[in-house]
Write an enzyme that holds these catalytic residues in place. Structure first.
Site, PDB file in Angstrom:
ATOM      1  CB  ALA A  67       1.047  52.951  19.703  1.00 45.79           C
ATOM      2  N   GLY A 110      -1.499  50.884  15.557  1.00 42.98           N
ATOM      3  CA  GLY A 110      -1.998  52.254  15.445  1.00 42.98           C
ATOM      4  C   GLY A 110      -1.849  52.811  14.035  1.00 42.98           C
ATOM      5  CD  GLU A 113      -5.752  50.650  16.366  1.00 42.50           C
ATOM      6  OE1 GLU A 113      -4.656  51.090  16.762  1.00 42.50           O
ATOM      7  OE2 GLU A 113      -6.550  50.052  17.107  1.00 42.50           O
ATOM      8  CD  GLU A 133      -2.634  46.607  17.862  1.00 42.33           C
ATOM      9  OE1 GLU A 133      -2.897  45.620  17.133  1.00 42.33           O
ATOM     10  OE2 GLU A 133      -2.903  47.779  17.541  1.00 42.33           O
TER      11      GLU A 133
HETATM   12  N1  CAA Z   1       7.359  51.372  18.192  1.00 45.96           N
HETATM   13  C1  CAA Z   1       8.628  51.772  18.408  1.00 45.96           C
HETATM   14  N2  CAA Z   1       9.648  51.492  17.558  1.00 45.96           N
HETATM   15  C2  CAA Z   1       9.341  50.766  16.439  1.00 45.96           C
HETATM   16  C3  CAA Z   1       8.050  50.308  16.175  1.00 45.96           C
HETATM   17  C4  CAA Z   1       7.022  50.631  17.108  1.00 45.96           C
HETATM   18  N3  CAA Z   1       5.745  50.291  16.908  1.00 45.96           N
HETATM   19  N4  CAA Z   1       8.074  49.595  15.017  1.00 45.96           N
HETATM   20  C5  CAA Z   1       9.350  49.625  14.583  1.00 45.96           C
HETATM   21  N5  CAA Z   1      10.120  50.332  15.429  1.00 45.96           N
HETATM   22  C6  CAA Z   1      11.566  50.605  15.328  1.00 45.96           C
HETATM   23  C7  CAA Z   1      12.390  49.376  15.670  1.00 45.96           C
HETATM   24  O1  CAA Z   1      12.542  49.230  17.081  1.00 45.96           O
HETATM   25  C8  CAA Z   1      13.672  49.688  14.962  1.00 45.96           C
HETATM   26  O2  CAA Z   1      14.405  50.614  15.726  1.00 45.96           O
HETATM   27  P1  CAA Z   1      15.994  50.448  15.924  1.00 45.96           P
HETATM   28  O3  CAA Z   1      16.558  50.534  14.517  1.00 45.96           O
HETATM   29  O4  CAA Z   1      16.366  51.596  16.788  1.00 45.96           O
HETATM   30  O5  CAA Z   1      16.203  49.108  16.525  1.00 45.96           O
HETATM   31  C9  CAA Z   1      13.213  50.412  13.701  1.00 45.96           C
HETATM   32  O6  CAA Z   1      11.895  50.881  13.980  1.00 45.96           O
HETATM   33  C10 CAA Z   1      13.138  49.511  12.492  1.00 45.96           C
HETATM   34  O7  CAA Z   1      12.350  48.388  12.823  1.00 45.96           O
HETATM   35  P2  CAA Z   1      12.843  46.869  12.605  1.00 45.96           P
HETATM   36  O8  CAA Z   1      14.317  46.770  12.710  1.00 45.96           O
HETATM   37  O9  CAA Z   1      12.032  46.000  13.525  1.00 45.96           O
HETATM   38  O10 CAA Z   1      12.411  46.667  11.076  1.00 45.96           O
HETATM   39  P3  CAA Z   1      12.029  45.299  10.345  1.00 45.96           P
HETATM   40  O11 CAA Z   1      11.896  45.649   8.917  1.00 45.96           O
HETATM   41  O12 CAA Z   1      12.924  44.195  10.764  1.00 45.96           O
HETATM   42  O13 CAA Z   1      10.547  44.920  10.942  1.00 45.96           O
HETATM   43  C11 CAA Z   1       8.271  45.398  11.570  1.00 45.96           C
HETATM   44  C12 CAA Z   1       9.473  45.749  10.664  1.00 45.96           C
HETATM   45  C13 CAA Z   1       7.737  44.001  11.246  1.00 45.96           C
HETATM   46  C14 CAA Z   1       7.198  46.427  11.288  1.00 45.96           C
HETATM   47  C15 CAA Z   1       8.705  45.450  13.067  1.00 45.96           C
HETATM   48  O14 CAA Z   1       9.408  46.660  13.304  1.00 45.96           O
HETATM   49  C16 CAA Z   1       7.574  45.382  14.030  1.00 45.96           C
HETATM   50  O15 CAA Z   1       7.047  44.308  14.279  1.00 45.96           O
HETATM   51  N6  CAA Z   1       7.177  46.533  14.632  1.00 45.96           N
HETATM   52  C17 CAA Z   1       6.150  46.599  15.643  1.00 45.96           C
HETATM   53  C18 CAA Z   1       4.756  46.507  15.040  1.00 45.96           C
HETATM   54  C19 CAA Z   1       3.709  46.491  16.140  1.00 45.96           C
HETATM   55  O16 CAA Z   1       3.674  45.612  16.975  1.00 45.96           O
HETATM   56  N7  CAA Z   1       2.813  47.499  16.143  1.00 45.96           N
HETATM   57  C20 CAA Z   1       1.766  47.647  17.127  1.00 45.96           C
HETATM   58  C21 CAA Z   1       2.198  48.607  18.209  1.00 45.96           C
HETATM   59  S1  CAA Z   1       1.036  48.728  19.559  1.00 45.96           S
HETATM   60  C22 CAA Z   1      -0.212  49.709  18.999  1.00 45.96           C
HETATM   61  O17 CAA Z   1      -0.166  50.224  17.903  1.00 45.96           O
HETATM   62  C23 CAA Z   1      -1.393  49.894  19.944  1.00 45.96           C
HETATM   63  C24 CAA Z   1      -2.587  50.622  19.350  1.00 45.96           C
HETATM   64  O18 CAA Z   1      -3.624  50.054  19.199  1.00 45.96           O
HETATM   65  C25 CAA Z   1      -2.495  52.040  19.004  1.00 45.96           C
END
Ligand code: CAA
Length: 259
Positions: A67, A110, A113, A133
């Site tokens: 998400a 998400g 999921e 999460e």
């Molecule tokens: N939401 C918003 N933006 C996201 C995102 C997310 N879930 N995941 C990645 N992005 C964005 C980053 O902010 C970044 O944007 P900018 O270039 O503008 O800074 C871009 O995508 C690229 O990401 P990274 O620079 O972080 O890429 P990376 O290769 O270094 O890392 C990653 C990749 C490990 C996937 C890391 O991006 C990450 O940890 N993302 C979040 C994953 C996460 O926590 N997901 C769960 C979300 S909550 C949820 O999903 C609730 C539910 O149950 C539905």
């Protein structure tokens, strides 16, 4: 209006449709608009007689990284309640046609999921599945504690949900989360091949069989068996049942029409 964050490809000849999540700069993070576009596209394809199987993919780097955290970060509980962002997921769940997730790279939160909401998962060797999460001070909210546990069992699900560890495609295959793994350059082709194979079956039987398999997740065995039997009998009202059985007897390939 044209969707902004998804691309829909439709192959009329093969009856396969493909929805590509297309927010590459945010690793296909599932914001509200993307999820609404996805819901609308699935509803349209589900109602289209030319479509018999659907693929959802991202790109090589990410299926979806969850998400959209930036969209959620400042929200209050009441905002979350009023927006009810996971209600779109309920609509997606109602899709009758089979959906295959073609997953490469990150399928997190998400994203994992959403892949699990699909009926099958074809993964590239680079796929990584996770429910991170917990690292954000929250927990899965769109099925991660339920579908993951049913797919991989308590031990691995608990570890993934409580530590946020990503599992590899190989671990996901071994745990029963995915159907098959391919080299990264072939994952979409493999998903299309599987979708075409399913699209060659009777579309009515396919929908009713999907419905019956899913029934196994939220009913007793007795109830599920009853439901299965009803669907089996019901299919004898279809032309496809007559055609399928007659074709077997005549030793020829069936021509299913969906009637
Ligand atoms: N939401 C918003 N933006 C996201 C995102 C997310 N879930 N995941 C990645 N992005 C964005 C980053 O902010 C970044 O944007 P900018 O270039 O503008 O800074 C871009 O995508 C690229 O990401 P990274 O620079 O972080 O890429 P990376 O290769 O270094 O890392 C990653 C990749 C490990 C996937 C890391 O991006 C990450 O940890 N993302 C979040 C994953 C996460 O926590 N997901 C769960 C979300 S909550 C949820 O999903 C609730 C539910 O149950 C539905």
């Amino acid at each position: 209006m044209q969707p902004e964050f998804i691309i829909v490809h439709q192959q009329v000849a093969t009856h396969v449709a493909h929805i590509q999540l297309n927010r590459p700069n945010a690793l296909n993070a599932l914001n509200l608009q993307l999820m609404t576009e996805l819901k609308t596209a699935l509803q349209t394809l589900d109602a289209d007689d030319q479509v018999r199987a659907i693929i959802i993919s991202g790109n090589e780097k990410a299926f979806a990284a969850g998400a959209d955290i930036t969209q959620m970060a400042g929200k209050s509980a009441i905002d979350m309640y009023n927006t009810d962002q996971f209600s779109t997921w309920d609509a997606i769940k109602k899709t009758k046609k089979p959906i295959i997730a073609a997953v490469s790279g990150f399928a997190l939160g998400g994203g994992c999921e959403l892949a699990m909401l699909c009926d099958m998962i074809v993964a590239s060797e680079t796929a990584r599945f996770g429910q991170p999460e917990i690292k954000l001070g929250v927990m899965p909210g769109a099925g991660g504690t339920q579908r993951l546990t049913r797919a991989v069992g308590k031990a691995l699900a608990m570890e993934m949900v409580l530590t946020g560890r990503f599992i590899t495609a190989a671990e996901a295959l071994q745990a029963g989360l995915v159907n098959r793994i391919t080299p990264v350059e072939l994952y979409l082709e493999e998903a299309i091949k599987l979708a075409k194979e399913i699209a060659g079956m009777s579309p009515l039987a396919t929908k009713m069989a999907k419905e019956a398999v899913l029934k196994a997740f939220d009913s007793s065995l007795e109830e599920g068996l009853h439901f299965e039997r009803k669907n089996f009998y019901l299919l004898f009202a279809s032309d496809d049942q007559k055609e399928g059985m007659q074709a077997f007897i005549e030793k020829r390939a069936p021509r299913f029409t969906g009637k």
